[in-house]
Motif scaffolding. Structure first.
Motif, PDB file in Angstrom:
ATOM      1  N   TRP A  38       0.810  -1.129   0.041  1.00 12.35           N
ATOM      2  CA  TRP A  38      -0.005  -0.084  -0.073  1.00 12.35           C
ATOM      3  C   TRP A  38       0.836   1.180  -0.128  1.00 12.35           C
ATOM      4  CZ3 TRP A  38      -4.679  -1.369  -1.201  1.00 12.35           C
ATOM      5  CH2 TRP A  38      -5.046  -2.467  -1.075  1.00 12.35           C
ATOM      6  N   GLN A  39       0.331   2.214  -0.705  1.00 15.15           N
ATOM      7  CA  GLN A  39       1.289   3.496  -0.811  1.00 15.15           C
ATOM      8  C   GLN A  39       1.073   4.236   0.595  1.00 15.15           C
ATOM      9  OE1 GLN A  39      -0.518   6.354  -3.404  1.00 15.15           O
ATOM     10  NE2 GLN A  39       1.360   7.479  -3.443  1.00 15.15           N
ATOM     11  N   GLY A  40       2.340   4.897   0.928  1.00 16.07           N
ATOM     12  CA  GLY A  40       2.537   5.383   2.297  1.00 16.07           C
ATOM     13  C   GLY A  40       3.145   4.432   3.307  1.00 16.07           C
ATOM     14  N   HIS A  41       2.995   3.237   2.811  1.00  7.43           N
ATOM     15  CA  HIS A  41       3.578   2.189   3.885  1.00  7.43           C
ATOM     16  C   HIS A  41       4.768   1.285   3.025  1.00  7.43           C
ATOM     17  CE1 HIS A  41       0.201   3.125   6.449  1.00  7.43           C
ATOM     18  NE2 HIS A  41      -0.470   3.046   5.386  1.00  7.43           N
ATOM     19  N   GLU A  42       5.345   1.921   2.248  1.00  6.07           N
ATOM     20  CA  GLU A  42       6.566   1.083   1.626  1.00  6.07           C
ATOM     21  C   GLU A  42       7.411   0.589   2.209  1.00  6.07           C
ATOM     22  OE1 GLU A  42       4.323   4.209  -1.187  1.00  6.07           O
ATOM     23  OE2 GLU A  42       5.491   4.182   0.700  1.00  6.07           O
ATOM     24  N   ASP A  43       7.915   1.251   3.339  1.00  2.00           N
ATOM     25  CA  ASP A  43       8.905   0.584   4.382  1.00  2.00           C
ATOM     26  C   ASP A  43       8.298  -0.300   5.255  1.00  2.00           C
ATOM     27  OD1 ASP A  43      10.639   2.141   2.823  1.00  2.00           O
ATOM     28  OD2 ASP A  43      10.507   3.915   4.275  1.00  2.00           O
ATOM     29  N   ASP A  44       7.240  -0.730   5.388  1.00  2.00           N
ATOM     30  CA  ASP A  44       6.505  -1.445   6.396  1.00  2.00           C
ATOM     31  C   ASP A  44       5.864  -2.892   5.838  1.00  2.00           C
ATOM     32  OD1 ASP A  44       5.268  -2.235   8.595  1.00  2.00           O
ATOM     33  OD2 ASP A  44       3.881  -0.805   9.035  1.00  2.00           O
ATOM     34  N   GLU A  45       6.717  -3.823   5.803  1.00  2.00           N
ATOM     35  CA  GLU A  45       6.017  -5.154   5.248  1.00  2.00           C
ATOM     36  C   GLU A  45       4.618  -5.529   6.013  1.00  2.00           C
ATOM     37  OE1 GLU A  45       9.057  -8.102   4.618  1.00  2.00           O
ATOM     38  OE2 GLU A  45      10.372  -6.830   3.705  1.00  2.00           O
ATOM     39  N   GLY A  46       4.595  -5.247   7.135  1.00  2.00           N
ATOM     40  CA  GLY A  46       3.446  -5.482   7.897  1.00  2.00           C
ATOM     41  C   GLY A  46       2.109  -4.709   7.335  1.00  2.00           C
ATOM     42  N   GLU A  47       2.298  -3.711   6.421  1.00  2.00           N
ATOM     43  CA  GLU A  47       1.180  -2.935   5.807  1.00  2.00           C
ATOM     44  C   GLU A  47       1.027  -3.578   4.395  1.00  2.00           C
ATOM     45  OE1 GLU A  47      -0.865  -1.117   7.109  1.00  2.00           O
ATOM     46  OE2 GLU A  47       0.023  -1.133   8.946  1.00  2.00           O
ATOM     47  N   ARG A  48       1.602  -4.942   4.029  1.00  2.00           N
ATOM     48  CA  ARG A  48       1.179  -5.595   2.853  1.00  2.00           C
ATOM     49  C   ARG A  48      -0.214  -6.624   3.296  1.00  2.00           C
ATOM     50  NH1 ARG A  48       6.990  -7.732   0.788  1.00  2.00           N
ATOM     51  NH2 ARG A  48       7.878  -5.607   0.308  1.00  2.00           N
ATOM     52  N   THR A  49      -1.081  -6.548   2.222  1.00  2.00           N
ATOM     53  CA  THR A  49      -2.008  -7.543   2.648  1.00  2.00           C
ATOM     54  C   THR A  49      -2.142  -8.598   1.378  1.00  2.00           C
ATOM     55  OG1 THR A  49      -3.716  -5.925   1.971  1.00  2.00           O
ATOM     56  CG2 THR A  49      -3.155  -6.080   4.346  1.00  2.00           C
ATOM     57  N   TRP A  50      -2.625  -9.579   1.728  1.00  2.00           N
ATOM     58  CA  TRP A  50      -3.279 -10.529   0.560  1.00  2.00           C
ATOM     59  C   TRP A  50      -4.607 -10.380   0.194  1.00  2.00           C
ATOM     60  CZ3 TRP A  50       0.097 -13.463  -2.061  1.00  2.00           C
ATOM     61  CH2 TRP A  50       1.316 -13.726  -1.549  1.00  2.00           C
ATOM     62  N   GLU A  51      -4.786  -9.857  -1.099  1.00  2.00           N
ATOM     63  CA  GLU A  51      -6.032  -9.682  -1.513  1.00  2.00           C
ATOM     64  C   GLU A  51      -6.606 -10.641  -2.769  1.00  2.00           C
ATOM     65  OE1 GLU A  51      -7.924  -7.565  -0.099  1.00  2.00           O
ATOM     66  OE2 GLU A  51      -6.240  -6.777   1.107  1.00  2.00           O
ATOM     67  N   PRO A  52      -7.713 -10.904  -2.829  1.00  2.00           N
ATOM     68  CA  PRO A  52      -8.106 -12.051  -3.733  1.00  2.00           C
ATOM     69  C   PRO A  52      -8.021 -11.186  -5.228  1.00  2.00           C
ATOM     70  CG  PRO A  52      -9.915 -11.616  -2.045  1.00  2.00           C
ATOM     71  CD  PRO A  52      -8.937 -10.826  -1.838  1.00  2.00           C
ATOM     72  N   LEU A  53      -7.590 -11.966  -6.334  1.00  2.79           N
ATOM     73  CA  LEU A  53      -7.542 -11.342  -7.592  1.00  2.79           C
ATOM     74  C   LEU A  53      -8.901 -10.951  -7.985  1.00  2.79           C
ATOM     75  CD1 LEU A  53      -5.789 -11.234 -10.154  1.00  2.79           C
ATOM     76  CD2 LEU A  53      -6.238 -13.517 -10.613  1.00  2.79           C
ATOM     77  N   GLU A  54      -9.991 -11.861  -7.594  1.00  4.27           N
ATOM     78  CA  GLU A  54     -11.143 -11.421  -8.239  1.00  4.27           C
ATOM     79  C   GLU A  54     -11.343  -9.875  -7.727  1.00  4.27           C
ATOM     80  OE1 GLU A  54     -15.904 -12.826  -7.519  1.00  4.27           O
ATOM     81  OE2 GLU A  54     -14.375 -13.912  -6.512  1.00  4.27           O
TER      82      GLU A  54
END
Length: 94
Positions: A38-54
């Protein structure tokens, strides 16, 4: 490239900006999930989320299409095509 995305109900009505897609995988249900940075959280891997392709096909179709085209893995391409067909069916019903 950043794109605003309104995520599914599990995220309420919050709005996030996609910075980029990190990777993808096939979940235990056999569906494709994409890891979103997510933008604004590029240095924080904890702000990555798995989202459904659909969901991404519905919310950020151009951005996810570019990612699929760039990755070009046959399973991802096939799943993307299926999600696009499903999204088109949903739009026709509404």
């Amino acid at each position: 490239m950043s794109t605003a995305v309104g995520l599914s109900d599990k995220h309420d009505i919050q709005r996030f900006l996609v910075d980029h897609f990190v990777e993808w995988s096939i979940n235990t249900d056999g569906e494709v999930d994409v890891l979103v940075q997510w933008q604004g959280h590029e240095d924080d891997e904890g702000e990555r989320t798995w989202e459904p392709l659909e969901q991404l096909v519905e919310d950020v179709p151009v951005l996810i299409k570019k990612y699929v085209d760039q990755d070009n893995h046959h399973q991802l391409v096939a799943a993307h095509k299926q999600c696009v067909r499903e999204a088109e069916r949903k739009r026709r019903r509404t």
